[in-house]
Design an enzyme around this catalytic site. Structure first.
Site, PDB file in Angstrom:
ATOM      1  N   CYS A  28       0.800  -1.222   0.000  1.00  0.00           N
ATOM      2  CA  CYS A  28       0.000   0.000   0.000  1.00  0.00           C
ATOM      3  C   CYS A  28       0.840   1.283   0.000  1.00  0.00           C
ATOM      4  CB  CYS A  28      -0.951   0.005   1.181  1.00  0.00           C
ATOM      5  SG  CYS A  28      -2.142  -1.356   1.153  1.00  0.00           S
ATOM      6  N   HIS A  74      -3.355   7.467   1.789  1.00  0.00           N
ATOM      7  CA  HIS A  74      -3.735   6.135   1.337  1.00  0.00           C
ATOM      8  C   HIS A  74      -5.137   5.854   1.841  1.00  0.00           C
ATOM      9  CE1 HIS A  74      -3.988   1.929   0.698  1.00  0.00           C
ATOM     10  NE2 HIS A  74      -3.744   1.582   1.950  1.00  0.00           N
ATOM     11  N   ASN A 127     -10.037  -0.080  -0.470  1.00  0.00           N
ATOM     12  CA  ASN A 127      -8.575  -0.008  -0.399  1.00  0.00           C
ATOM     13  C   ASN A 127      -8.004  -0.567  -1.695  1.00  0.00           C
ATOM     14  OD1 ASN A 127      -5.837  -0.340   0.106  1.00  0.00           O
ATOM     15  ND2 ASN A 127      -6.113  -1.128   2.171  1.00  0.00           N
TER      16      ASN A 127
END
Length: 323
Positions: free
Chosen positions: A114, A250, A280
């Site tokens: 990520c 993020h 996500n």
């Protein structure tokens, strides 16, 4: 005179299939309200059968190039952040290079889960500052739906597929924080925490595996480390929180996003949030949010932006840039 790696184009792509939270109620002991209350996610996009990460990346790259008014052969390098490359090798970046018709330059992948886009952006900045490239296409692209255990309600409802891209160009600056472009960065990792977020398979284990996560442990690390890395990056240019126009985090979990903003002393109206619509998307989430933020009319030329991300590794980092 100082060279700055400056964003001159941005774009994104999302697969056609939209999966609402309610769809998971058919197969899991969960509800739309349960998912929203714990993550802020309402829907996400999943790649179609046979649609690969490089497919998504190529479409986002074309959008970014069009936004910059450039052709693929105006680019010197491609840096692609992904944990879900099409093949073991070659890199997804070289596949994108071919699909774009880019016949020169070089291309490679970066894998920091990520945090991948922050790592890729920092690497691209270094290529420009060192004179290795004048223009770099930086992409974050993922098909995390390929890694899900569809019986694990704690993970499979959180992730989505997508891609985002920016075009960086070396431009002259004055060497102050008033310059456009990347102004500071901070990268970190700590392999001691590798077991709280990982995929339980890989090439040497001869098994693709599924994503595994200790959610409470990840949350415990996330807010502190994200606020810390953002503060460190800002400190490198003597920047204070009140100078930030937008934080583009993020997009993992709304509670992490809100907690980090609070720790940095920033109001919610200075945070670009897309997690409700995309879930996500790992390395794709920051460039997706940048592109959507521009489309919405939120991000404008001259805005001071802080991006930060944390992912498996653990790996985390932040980039400060002026749009």
């Amino acid at each position: 005179m100082t060279i700055r790696a400056t964003v001159i184009g941005v774009g994104h792509y999302l697969p056609d299939r939209i999966v609402e939270n309610a769809e998971f109620e058919e197969t899991l002991e969960t509800t739309d309200e349960w998912i929203k209350s714990r993550s802020g996610i309402e829907r996400r996009h999943f790649a179609a059968e046979g649609q690969t990460t490089s497919d998504l990346a190529t479409r986002a790259a074309r959008a970014a190039l069009a936004d910059a008014g450039l052709d693929a052969n105006d680019i010197d390098a491609i840096v692609l952040a992904t944990s879900t490359a099409d093949l073991t090798f070659p890199s997804a970046a070289t596949i994108v290079q071919s699909e774009l018709g880019m016949t020169g330059g070089f291309a490679f992948d970066v894998q920091a889960v990520c945090a991948g886009f922050v790592y890729a952006l920092t690497n691209a900045n270094a290529l420009i500052l060192s004179g290795q490239a004048k223009r770099v296409l930086v992409i974050g692209a993922e098909t995390f739906s390929k890694l899900m255990d569809w019986t694990d309600r704690g993970t499979c409802v959180l992730f989505g597929d997508g891609a985002g891209a920016v075009v960086l160009e070396g431009q002259d600056g004055q060497g102050t924080k008033e310059d456009r472009g990347i102004l500071a960065a901070d990268l970190n990792s700590d392999g001691r925490y590798k077991d709280i977020l990982y995929v339980d398979g890989g090439v040497s284990t001869n098994d693709t595996g599924h994503l595994r996560m200790q959610g409470k442990e990840v949350f415990r690390h996330a807010v502190e480390k994200l606020a810390s890395t953002a503060t460190t990056a800002m400190g490198k240019i003597d920047m204070t929180a009140d100078e930030i126009d937008w934080i583009v985090p993020h997009q993992a979990n709304i509670r992490i996003i809100n907690g980090t903003a609070k720790k940095l002393g920033l109001p919610r109206d200075k945070v670009i949030v897309t997690v409700q619509d995309h879930g996500n998307t790992s390395a794709a989430s920051i460039p997706l949010a940048l592109s959507v933020g521009k489309q919405r009319g939120q991000i404008k030329p001259g805005d001071m932006i802080v991006t930060e991300a944390i992912g498996g590794g653990l790996a985390w980092g932040a980039v400060v840039l002026r749009w």
